[in-house]
Design a protein around this motif. Structure first.
Motif, PDB file in Angstrom:
ATOM      1  N   MET A 516      -3.293  -1.661 -27.848  1.00  0.00           N
ATOM      2  CA  MET A 516      -2.970  -1.974 -29.238  1.00  0.00           C
ATOM      3  C   MET A 516      -1.622  -1.390 -29.647  1.00  0.00           C
ATOM      4  SD  MET A 516      -2.867  -0.391 -32.482  1.00  0.00           S
ATOM      5  CE  MET A 516      -4.019   0.984 -32.422  1.00  0.00           C
ATOM      6  N   LEU A 517      -1.413  -0.104 -29.345  1.00  0.00           N
ATOM      7  CA  LEU A 517      -0.169   0.523 -29.809  1.00  0.00           C
ATOM      8  C   LEU A 517       1.055  -0.053 -29.101  1.00  0.00           C
ATOM      9  CD1 LEU A 517       1.071   2.998 -27.748  1.00  0.00           C
ATOM     10  CD2 LEU A 517      -1.131   3.971 -28.337  1.00  0.00           C
ATOM     11  N   GLU A 604      -4.536   5.778 -36.068  1.00  0.00           N
ATOM     12  CA  GLU A 604      -4.876   4.356 -36.043  1.00  0.00           C
ATOM     13  C   GLU A 604      -4.873   3.769 -37.450  1.00  0.00           C
ATOM     14  OE1 GLU A 604      -7.904   2.925 -32.987  1.00  0.00           O
ATOM     15  OE2 GLU A 604      -8.399   5.043 -33.115  1.00  0.00           O
ATOM     16  N   CYS A 608      -2.363   0.898 -38.911  1.00  0.00           N
ATOM     17  CA  CYS A 608      -2.894  -0.248 -39.661  1.00  0.00           C
ATOM     18  C   CYS A 608      -2.188  -0.374 -41.006  1.00  0.00           C
ATOM     19  CB  CYS A 608      -4.394  -0.084 -39.855  1.00  0.00           C
ATOM     20  SG  CYS A 608      -5.213  -1.532 -40.542  1.00  0.00           S
ATOM     21  N   ALA A 637       2.409   5.219 -34.147  1.00  0.00           N
ATOM     22  CA  ALA A 637       2.060   4.691 -32.822  1.00  0.00           C
ATOM     23  C   ALA A 637       2.431   5.708 -31.746  1.00  0.00           C
ATOM     24  CB  ALA A 637       2.773   3.363 -32.574  1.00  0.00           C
ATOM     25  N   SER A 701      -1.627  -8.462 -34.567  1.00  0.00           N
ATOM     26  CA  SER A 701      -1.465  -7.001 -34.529  1.00  0.00           C
ATOM     27  C   SER A 701      -2.516  -6.332 -35.398  1.00  0.00           C
ATOM     28  CB  SER A 701      -0.070  -6.600 -35.018  1.00  0.00           C
ATOM     29  OG  SER A 701       0.936  -7.179 -34.232  1.00  0.00           O
ATOM     30  N   CYS A 705      -5.609  -3.968 -34.121  1.00  0.00           N
ATOM     31  CA  CYS A 705      -5.661  -2.609 -34.667  1.00  0.00           C
ATOM     32  C   CYS A 705      -7.025  -2.316 -35.291  1.00  0.00           C
ATOM     33  CB  CYS A 705      -4.547  -2.420 -35.695  1.00  0.00           C
ATOM     34  SG  CYS A 705      -4.398  -0.722 -36.301  1.00  0.00           S
ATOM     35  N   SER A 708      -9.586  -1.828 -32.600  1.00  0.00           N
ATOM     36  CA  SER A 708      -9.503  -0.512 -31.952  1.00  0.00           C
ATOM     37  C   SER A 708     -10.091   0.581 -32.836  1.00  0.00           C
ATOM     38  CB  SER A 708      -8.048  -0.188 -31.597  1.00  0.00           C
ATOM     39  OG  SER A 708      -7.302   0.134 -32.755  1.00  0.00           O
TER      40      SER A 708
END
Length: 720
Positions: A516-517, A604, A608, A637, A701, A705, A708
């Motif tokens: 994700m990052l 996280e 977001c 990130a 994205s 995010c 996750s």
């Protein structure tokens, strides 16, 4: 990997065998508890009480023996001190030499005692972790908390080892005084950094440092490379490392890492202009940038396999391919061919030797400096990431040399081609291929996993108290329940499939976070030139400055986060408990890991938030909105990457070690695939028009995010 029970036997001093922690007995006891609980013959409180008593007895045995040995060493040093005092008036060279040899003998015996404490510390750590894994009790937290601060704490006696430090100091001081500089008024206390010539003193210092090792910023940074040393390295490995180590070769690997990252990001500010000059849409820059990542998906595998046999040849191949790839990238302008441009970038990706760089540090750098080398690997990557866009911003030139055009589009290719050519010459002259003979005989150990972990699936707090019968057959050390596991059951994974099967749910979640990052960072970086040109009319220089500033935040962010984590809970309890954890044990470590998970989840949410703030909705899109949202997204990130990899390095299976399909390769593949998908998303979204590019690329994205975050919450209690 050699099972821990076997390894601990190998490092035991034979005449002291009866005084070590009885790891095998305690492991059997844990099995018995499991069976008794399963049939209802024993309750939880009885298990905790009985196991606590058993640990107390083991620690008391260790403490009393250690105090006895310390007393014997102190008595011997006192007698030698009397002899030394008698030499003050009439020094005789022969007696001084004899006295120095006697101190060295005491030093060698002290080294044995330091190793004794180290082996017991790791054995205690392992059995506590095994108990927590089997029952999910969080027993380590309770045990250390109740023992560490008690006025009669035997735990402190073992792991604070102040007495051992005093003996080390006595031997060091007296050996220093007996050296040729007897006329000096200075002592080791006046010049503590003075390099003592006696090898015994150096060995004592190294052993004491290893024993008191605890998590710090350098370790935090080093874990980004997923190159983690084993808990209890064999003596053979330590000697092999010293024989193989060659500083210039290490420097060449770090230079390769730096140049490759520069190569990756130097084209980002100009990729859209270059694409348009060749008749393609600006958003084709996503494919141009991502082509390198596409090739890297495959190159990581064959470079990892190639490094099993050689380090020099893959580095030479990498340099040649990168030289050719950059030359083709630059020549595409005069050829007026987007195909040549893409082939050039694909060749650059096929030259990615990061797997070799990481493997060299893991295999050929001595244990005592491996952490620094790993941190250097991460720092070189971060510096390259910042220097690439900054260098592109300086290349504002436009002229022809014969029939070759030199401008802001082609110069990144030519600059990197020349850089790789110089690197190839330096490599050919200076690199020293380490001996493979000794490495073949080495016991494979962890280079990309953290501490020895369970090869069975983690169940988490919501799962049944006991593991099922099949899982009980093997413990987290890779040992069979009744005897040592067969070699193939403890060896490295020999395929992507077998490597994937070794991933626990928590590791899969952490790889998802890493995916994700990398995805959101690639979206931010790769489309930056298109977005800023469309909305703000920024020049190449402006984009380069923005990207360079983002890249420069990498190390400061890691300094802040690493030092914050390292300096947590510096109270009396932590100071006492830290000695228990050679590398991640005790209440201090439990608290550290809990705080790391909190930072992970908070980061996280901030990523977001950065994504949400980046959307263009109704109001005109402004520079402050873009810069602030981009900064929030990128910085958090980076925080997320640091904490995530730090946790990941501790929970990966020990079998994901030196083989081709190791943990470092898996994490690299996860990040690379994320970049490929992100760059493809940019190109596909470009067909909808530049006005929709921003929002369309941010939607996936945001979805990834949120996924996750949900996965992190679901496995939160097992992310350690």
């Amino acid at each position: 990997m050699v099972a821990f029970g076997k390894k601990i036997k190998e490092r035991q001093i034979q005449e002291w065998q009866g005084y070590y922690i009885n790891y095998k007995l305690m492991k059997k006891k844990v099995k018995q508890y499991a069976h008794q609980i399963e049939v209802g013959a024993l309750e939880r409180r009885h298990v905790l009480k009985d196991f606590s008593r058993m640990l107390d007895n083991q620690i008391e045995k260790i403490v009393l023996f250690m105090l006895e040995q310390q007393g014997l060493l102190a008595s011997r040093i006192a007698k030698l001190g009397k002899k030394q005092n008698s030499l003050q008036d009439e020094p005789e060279l022969s007696k001084i030499i004899e006295l120095r040899e006697a101190y060295r003998v005491v030093g060698q015996d002290l080294l044995k005692l330091l190793l004794f404490v180290e082996v017991n510390a790791i054995g205690l750590r392992k059995i506590l972790k095994k108990f927590d894994k089997r029952f999910g009790y969080r027993f380590t937290n309770y045990y250390v908390k109740t023992r560490a601060n008690h006025p009669y704490s035997q735990l402190q006696q073992v792991f604070k080892h102040v007495g051992l430090g005093a003996v080390v100091g006595a031997i060091s001081r007296n050996l220093a005084d007996l050296q040729d500089r007897q006329g000096s008024y200075l002592s080791i206390y006046d010049q503590p950094v003075l390099t003592l010539q006696d090898p015994v003193v150096d060995a004592l210092r190294a052993a004491a440092d290893r024993l008191t090792y605890s998590t710090n910023f350098l370790n935090f940074l080093a874990q980004h490379a997923l190159i983690i040393q084993d808990d209890l390295p064999t003596a053979a490995e330590e000697h092999v490392d010293d024989q193989q180590y060659h500083f210039v070769s290490l420097l060449l690997n770090l230079a390769n890492t730096f140049l490759y990252m520069v190569n990756t990001y130097i084209i980002v500010p100009t990729a859209d202009d270059y694409s348009m000059s060749l008749g393609a849409a600006a958003t084709v820059c996503g494919i141009v940038i991502g082509a390198m990542a596409v090739a890297q998906v495959f190159s990581s595998v064959y470079f990892s396999a190639w490094s099993n046999k050689s380090y020099f040849r893959p580095l030479v191949f990498s340099s040649v391919v990168l030289f050719l790839g950059n030359a083709m990238y630059a020549l595409a302008y005069d050829c007026n061919s987007i195909a040549v441009l893409l082939i050039g970038r694909l060749l650059c990706g096929f030259g990615s030797a990061r797997a070799v760089n990481r493997r060299y540090i893991s295999d050929c750098v001595p244990l005592k400096i491996r952490m620094q080398a790993s941190a250097g690997f991460v720092s070189a990557s971060a510096l390259g990431m910042a220097c690439g866009p900054a260098l592109a911003g300086l290349l504002q030139i436009n002229f022809k040399l014969y029939k070759i055009t030199l401008n802001q589009d082609t110069l990144p290719g030519w600059i990197m081609a020349v850089a790789w050519l110089f690197y190839l010459v330096w490599l050919w002259i200076s690199f020293k291929e380490p001996s493979r003979q000794t490495e073949v005989n080495r016991t494979p150990q962890e280079s990309n996993g953290g501490s020895v972990q369970s090869d069975v699936l983690e169940k988490g707090l919501a799962q049944p108290l006991l593991l099922n019968a099949e899982e009980n057959e093997k413990d987290e050390d890779g040992e069979d329940a009744s005897e040592e596991a067969p070699e193939e059951a403890r060896g490295p994974a020999n395929s992507i499939g077998s490597a994937y099967r070794l991933l626990t749910p928590s590791v899969k979640v952490q790889l998802l976070i890493y995916f994700m990052l990398k995805y959101v960072m690639e979206i931010l970086l790769s489309e930056s030139s298109v977005i800023t040109t469309y909305y703000f009319g920024w020049s190449t220089t402006g984009v380069a400055i923005f990207l360079a500033c983002l890249g420069l935040t990498v190390l400061p962010v890691n300094v802040v986060v690493g030092n914050y984590i390292s300096n947590m809970f510096e109270d009396r309890l932590a100071a006492a408990a830290v000695y228990l954890l050679k590398d991640s044990l005790s209440l201090w470590q439990v608290a550290l890991e809990r705080r790391s998970r909190q930072i992970l989840l908070a980061s996280e949410f901030m990523v977001c938030l950065g994504i949400l703030l980046s959307f263009h909705i109704v109001i005109p899109y402004s520079v402050p909105q873009y810069v602030c949202s981009g900064l929030i997204l990128f910085v958090f990130a980076e925080v997320l990457e640091g904490v995530n990899l730090s946790l990941l390095s501790r929970v990966m299976s020990s079998r994901l070690s030196r083989g081709t399909y190791n943990g470092g390769l898996l994490s690299t593949e996860a990040g690379t695939i994320a970049r490929v998908i992100a760059d493809a998303t940019i190109t596909l979204a470009g067909y909808l028009g530049e006005s929709r590019l921003l929002n369309v690329t941010l939607l996936p994205s945001l979805a990834i995010c949120i996924s996750s975050i949900i996965a992190t919450c679901w496995t939160y209690n097992s992310l350690f």
